[in-house]
Design a protein around this motif. Structure first.
Motif, mmCIF file in Angstrom:
data_model
loop_
_atom_site.group_PDB
_atom_site.id
_atom_site.type_symbol
_atom_site.label_atom_id
_atom_site.label_comp_id
_atom_site.label_asym_id
_atom_site.label_seq_id
_atom_site.Cartn_x
_atom_site.Cartn_y
_atom_site.Cartn_z
ATOM 1 N N GLY A 135 3.989 12.831 -3.409
ATOM 2 C CA GLY A 135 3.553 14.059 -3.851
ATOM 3 C C GLY A 135 4.675 14.943 -4.058
ATOM 4 N N ALA A 136 5.444 15.290 -2.954
ATOM 5 C CA ALA A 136 6.521 16.244 -2.725
ATOM 6 C C ALA A 136 7.822 15.740 -3.954
ATOM 7 C CB ALA A 136 7.109 16.373 -1.287
ATOM 8 N N ILE A 137 7.930 14.771 -3.871
ATOM 9 C CA ILE A 137 8.860 14.206 -5.002
ATOM 10 C C ILE A 137 8.468 14.703 -6.489
ATOM 11 C CG2 ILE A 137 10.040 12.399 -6.164
ATOM 12 C CD1 ILE A 137 10.254 10.981 -3.520
ATOM 13 N N GLY A 138 7.039 14.239 -6.634
ATOM 14 C CA GLY A 138 6.343 14.514 -7.862
ATOM 15 C C GLY A 138 6.479 15.983 -8.334
ATOM 16 N N VAL A 139 6.040 16.939 -7.345
ATOM 17 C CA VAL A 139 6.123 18.302 -7.564
ATOM 18 C C VAL A 139 7.248 19.007 -7.883
ATOM 19 C CG1 VAL A 139 5.645 20.557 -6.417
ATOM 20 C CG2 VAL A 139 4.021 18.771 -6.255
ATOM 21 N N SER A 140 8.380 18.195 -7.150
ATOM 22 C CA SER A 140 9.796 18.813 -7.336
ATOM 23 C C SER A 140 10.043 18.281 -8.728
ATOM 24 C CB SER A 140 10.758 18.191 -6.300
ATOM 25 O OG SER A 140 10.180 19.194 -5.113
ATOM 26 N N VAL A 141 10.202 16.953 -9.004
ATOM 27 C CA VAL A 141 10.748 16.363 -10.067
ATOM 28 C C VAL A 141 9.962 16.924 -11.468
ATOM 29 C CG1 VAL A 141 11.067 14.123 -11.505
ATOM 30 C CG2 VAL A 141 11.553 14.405 -9.110
ATOM 31 N N VAL B 108 0.981 7.098 -6.282
ATOM 32 C CA VAL B 108 -0.388 7.750 -6.340
ATOM 33 C C VAL B 108 -0.088 9.274 -6.348
ATOM 34 C CG1 VAL B 108 -2.656 8.246 -5.335
ATOM 35 C CG2 VAL B 108 -1.979 6.012 -5.832
ATOM 36 N N GLY B 109 0.680 9.494 -4.942
ATOM 37 C CA GLY B 109 1.213 10.766 -4.621
ATOM 38 C C GLY B 109 1.922 11.576 -5.828
ATOM 39 N N ILE B 110 2.766 10.836 -6.601
ATOM 40 C CA ILE B 110 3.605 11.534 -7.505
ATOM 41 C C ILE B 110 2.476 11.814 -8.612
ATOM 42 C CG2 ILE B 110 5.045 11.100 -9.595
ATOM 43 C CD1 ILE B 110 6.686 9.005 -7.360
ATOM 44 N N GLY B 111 1.846 10.985 -9.099
ATOM 45 C CA GLY B 111 0.750 11.383 -9.881
ATOM 46 C C GLY B 111 -0.280 12.515 -9.720
ATOM 47 N N MET B 112 -0.848 12.166 -8.356
ATOM 48 C CA MET B 112 -1.907 13.115 -8.069
ATOM 49 C C MET B 112 -1.463 14.325 -7.854
ATOM 50 S SD MET B 112 -4.602 12.648 -4.820
ATOM 51 C CE MET B 112 -3.351 12.850 -3.472
ATOM 52 N N ALA C 133 1.018 -1.298 0.055
ATOM 53 C CA ALA C 133 -0.071 0.062 0.115
ATOM 54 C C ALA C 133 0.866 1.120 -0.034
ATOM 55 C CB ALA C 133 -0.967 0.159 1.382
ATOM 56 N N ILE C 134 2.081 1.357 0.749
ATOM 57 C CA ILE C 134 2.926 2.238 0.752
ATOM 58 C C ILE C 134 3.469 2.542 -0.516
ATOM 59 C CG2 ILE C 134 5.309 2.819 1.452
ATOM 60 C CD1 ILE C 134 4.508 2.043 4.141
ATOM 61 N N ILE C 135 4.024 1.602 -1.430
ATOM 62 C CA ILE C 135 4.389 1.820 -2.491
ATOM 63 C C ILE C 135 3.484 2.231 -3.704
ATOM 64 C CG2 ILE C 135 5.273 0.335 -4.632
ATOM 65 C CD1 ILE C 135 6.540 -1.601 -2.637
ATOM 66 N N ALA C 136 2.335 1.636 -3.658
ATOM 67 C CA ALA C 136 0.967 2.273 -4.325
ATOM 68 C C ALA C 136 0.751 3.736 -4.105
ATOM 69 C CB ALA C 136 -0.151 1.334 -4.242
ATOM 70 N N SER C 137 0.966 4.005 -2.697
ATOM 71 C CA SER C 137 0.481 5.423 -2.153
ATOM 72 C C SER C 137 1.759 6.271 -2.829
ATOM 73 C CB SER C 137 0.694 5.272 -0.847
ATOM 74 O OG SER C 137 -0.677 4.760 -0.255
ATOM 75 N N ILE C 138 3.011 5.834 -2.813
ATOM 76 C CA ILE C 138 4.096 6.946 -3.463
ATOM 77 C C ILE C 138 3.883 7.189 -4.854
ATOM 78 C CG2 ILE C 138 6.446 6.904 -4.030
ATOM 79 C CD1 ILE C 138 6.924 5.266 -1.277
ATOM 80 N N PHE D 208 3.921 8.588 3.183
ATOM 81 C CA PHE D 208 4.540 8.170 1.993
ATOM 82 C C PHE D 208 3.770 8.701 0.598
ATOM 83 C CE2 PHE D 208 6.618 4.886 4.396
ATOM 84 C CZ PHE D 208 7.829 5.163 4.284
ATOM 85 N N ARG D 209 2.620 8.819 0.802
ATOM 86 C CA ARG D 209 1.765 9.480 -0.227
ATOM 87 C C ARG D 209 2.131 10.785 -0.555
ATOM 88 N NH1 ARG D 209 -3.695 8.753 1.466
ATOM 89 N NH2 ARG D 209 -3.911 10.726 2.217
ATOM 90 N N THR D 210 2.149 11.412 0.696
ATOM 91 C CA THR D 210 2.602 12.882 0.692
ATOM 92 C C THR D 210 3.957 13.008 0.028
ATOM 93 O OG1 THR D 210 0.920 13.358 2.496
ATOM 94 C CG2 THR D 210 2.528 15.394 1.803
#
Length: 547
Positions: free
Chosen positions: A422-428, A292-296, A285-290, A417-419
Motif C-alpha cells: 500500500g505504501a508503495i502504491g500510494v507513493s508510485v 492487493v495493498g498496491i491496489g487497495m 499469500a505475501i505476493i498476493a497481499s503486496i 507486506f500488504r501495508t
C-alpha cells in the motif's frame, strides 16, 4: 451452538464457545473500529487539510504514505512481541500510541508536523493490525475462524463507510478539520474500557526473550529509502527515473534489504521468520497481499481526491460517494466468512476475489472528469467485493499453516507486506498522478496562451485559483485518475496468479497445528517430541489433530 462449534469444543479443550469468543472480540473490534475510523476520516478531509496547510500533491501522497510506512515497519515488531508477551497489554499500548498521534495531528500547524503525527498514528495502527488478528488466531480454530474474520471485515466496512462521511461532515461544519483527529479520543477510551472488561488472555511468561532490533532497523531503512525514491523520481524539481540519484537510492535500498535477509537468517528471534515467509502458502499469500495493498491503498486513496478535486463535490458528498465500495466489502467479507465456516472451503473465495478485483480496477481505468457517477458507483462496488473476498481470507490461509505460538509473526508478516504494498502504491501512483496532472494542465494552459510551470506539485487549494485555471486543473485531475487505476489493475493480476497457485489445504479444526508440520521447528525437535509421545501416550496433546 452449531455442530461445527460443538466439534471443535469436544475435540479441543482450549477452544472457546461462540459466546465466549464474541465477548472477547467486543473490545478488539471496538479498538479496531476506533483506529480505522480515525484513519478513514482523513480520506475526505485531506484535500481541505493540504489546502489549508499550503501543501502539494507530493505532500498529499506522503500524508498517507507516512502512516502506511510506519504501520508496515512496526507490524512485524508488534507481531513478534505478540508471540512473547501478553497480547491484551500490547493492544492497550497500541491504542494509547494511536491516540497520542491523533492528538498531535489535530494540533499540527504545518505539513512536517502532520507527517510526524501520522508516523506515530501508524505505529499504533501497526499494533492493532498485527494483534487483533493474532489474538483471534490464538482463540479460534481455522475451521471456525471464517465467521469471525467476517465480523472483522464488517467492522472495517462500517468504519470505511462512516469515516469519510463523518470526516466530510466535520470539515464542512464549524468544528474544522482538526476535529477529524480529536474525535477518536473518546472512542479510544471506550475501546480501552471494553478491552479491560471483556478480553481475558493467559499471560505466558517466557525466559530468555530477545527481539531482533537490528533486523527491524535495517528493514525500515531499506523500505523508507525505496519509498523516498519512488515519491520524488520523475519530478521536475528532483531527479529522473533513470539517473545517478535513482541508482543511489535503489542501490542503497536493495543493499539494506539484502542485509535484512542475512540478519534475519542469523537472528535467534527474527522479526520476520524466514521459515514462515518462505513456506509456499505464506509466500504466495505475501505476493498476493503486496498486489492487493498496491491496489487497495494506492488506488482507493485517490478516490476522495477525484470526487472533490476533479468533480467539485464537498467532503461530505465525497464520503457518501464511496459507500458502494464499502458495501461491497461488507457483503463479501461477511458472506465469504460465513460460507467458509459452513463448508470449510476457502480457495474459491480468494481466487474469485482476485478476479473481481482485476475487473473492478480495469473498469475504473476508464474514468475521466465526466464519467457518469452511477458507473463510478458500480465500478467501486466491484472493487469492494474483490477486496472483501481477499484481504482476511489470505490471512486465514496463512494462519492455517502455522503453530499458535507463531501466529503473531505469521499474521503480521502478511499484514506487513500488504501495508508495504500500500505504501508503495500510494507513493508510485501519487507520483504518476502528479506527473500526469502536470502534463495535462500544461496542455490546457497552452490552449489559453499561458505557459506556467508544471502544476503537478502546485498548491491544491483550487478555490484560490482563477475560475478558468481551476477548471483546467480539475479536468486534468479527472482525466489523469484513470491511469492510476490501470496500474492498479496490472498489480492485482499478480495477486490473481498467486491466488491460483495457493495450495488448497483443508482448514484444520484445532487451534494448534501438529508440531511435525510447524515450519519453525527443526527436524531434531520434531524427532525428540515424537519419541516422547510414543513412550508416554499421556503426554499427547488433545488439541493437536493428528495428520
Amino acid at each position: 451452538m452449531s455442530e461445527s462449534t460443538e466439534a471443535v469444543t469436544q475435540r479441543d479443550p482450549y477452544a472457546m464457545t461462540h459466546r465466549e469468543v464474541l465477548e472477547a472480540m467486543t473490545g478488539l473490534l471496538a479498538a479496531l473500529f476506533t483506529a480505522l475510523l480515525s484513519t478513514t476520516i482523513v480520506a475526505t478531509a485531506l484535500p481541505t487539510i493540504i489546502g489549508d496547510l499550503q501543501g502539494s500533491q507530493t505532500a498529499y501522497a506522503w500524508v498517507i504514505t507516512a502512516a502506511l510506512l510506519a504501520t508496515a515497519a512496526s507490524t512485524p515488531i508488534w507481531g513478534k512481541l505478540a508471540d512473547l508477551f501478553n497480547k491484551k497489554t500490547l493492544v492497550q499500548i497500541s491504542i494509547v500510541i494511536f491516540v497520542a498521534g491523533s492528538v498531535l495531528a489535530g494540533f499540527a500547524h504545518n505539513v512536517d508536523l502532520l507527517l510526524a503525527a501520522r508516523v506515530v498514528q501508524g505505529i499504533g495502527m501497526g499494533g492493532l493490525t498485527a494483534l487483533v488478528q493474532a489474538i483471534i488466531g490464538s482463540i479460534v480454530a481455522p475451521r471456525e475462524r471464517g465467521r469471525y474474520s467476517g465480523y472483522m471485515g464488517a467492522v472495517m466496512a462500517v468504519s470505511m463507510s462512516g469515516g469519510p462521511i463523518l470526516g466530510g461532515v466535520i470539515v464542512d461544519s464549524p468544528l474544522g478539520w482538526r476535529w477529524c483527529f480529536f474525535v477518536c479520543v473518546p472512542l479510544a477510551v471506550i475501546a480501552l474500557f471494553l478491552l479491560h472488561r471483556t478480553l481475558r488472555l493467559p499471560t505466558e511468561r517466557k525466559d530468555d526473550v530477545s527481539i531482533d532490533w537490528l533486523g527491524a532497523v535495517l528493514l525500515t531503512a531499506g523500505v523508507s529509502i525505496l519509498l523516498i525514491w519512488v515519491s520524488f523520481a520523475g519530478k521536475a524539481d528532483y531527479y529522473d527515473w533513470v539517473s545517478r540519484e535513482s541508482a543511489i537510492y535503489v542501490g542503497a535500498g536493495l543493499l539494506l534489504l539484502v542485509a535484512t535477509v542475512w540478519v534475519e537468517s542469523k537472528a535467534k528471534s527474527p522479526i520476520i521468520p524466514l521459515p514462515i515467509v518462505t513456506e509456499r502458502t505464506t509466500g504466495l499469500a505475501i505476493i498476493a497481499s503486496i498486489a492487493v495493498g498496491i491496489g487497495m491503498f494506492g488506488a482507493t486513496t485517490f478516490l476522495g481526491q477525484y470526487f472533490q478535486t476533479a468533480r467539485g463535490y464537498s467532503p461530505t458528498v465525497a464520503g457518501m460517494l464511496t459507500i458502494p465500495m464499502v458495501a461491497g466489502m461488507l457483503i463479501a467479507s461477511v458472506g465469504s466468512g460465513q460460507l467458509i465456516t459452513r463448508f470449510g472451503k476457502w480457495k474459491g473465495f480468494v481466487v474469485g476475489g482476485a478476479m473481481v478485483l482485476v475487473a473492478g480496477f480495469g473498469l475504473l481505468s476508464t474514468l475521466d472528469h465526466a464519467t457518469n457517477l452511477w458507473l463510478v458507483s458500480v465500478y467501486i462496488a466491484i472493487v469492494g467485493l474483490g477486496v472483501g473476498s481477499l484481504m482476511q481470507n489470505l490471512v486465514l490461509a496463512v494462519q492455517n499453516t502455522v503453530s499458535v505460538h507463531n501466529i503473531g509473526s505469521a499474521s503480521s508478516a502478511v499484514a506487513f507486506f500488504r501495508t508495504f504494498g500500500g505504501a508503495i502504491g500510494v507513493s508510485v501512483l501519487g507520483s504518476v498522478l502528479a506527473t500526469r496532472v502536470g502534463d495535462l494542465s500544461a496542455e490546457g494552459f497552452a490552449k489559453l496562451g499561458l505557459h506556467p510551470a508544471s502544476s503537478g506539485g502546485s498548491n491544491l487549494d483550487l478555490d484560490a485559483l482563477p475560475a478558468p485555471i481551476a477548471t483546467i486543473v480539475r479536468t486534468a485531475y479527472g482525466d489523469a485518475t484513470g491511469r492510476i487505476f490501470l496500474i492498479a489493475a496490472f498489480a492485482t493480476v499478480v495477486a490473481l496468479v498467486a491466488a491460483l497457485l495457493l495450495p488448497n489445504r483443508p482448514l484444520r479444526t484445532t487451534i494448534d497445528i501438529d508440531p511435525a508440520l510447524d515450519p519453525m521447528r527443526d527436524s531434531e525437535e520434531v524427532k525428540a517430541d515424537t519419541a516422547e509421545l510414543l513412550t508416554d501416550p499421556a503426554k499427547q496433546p488433545e488439541r493437536v489433530l493428528q495428520k
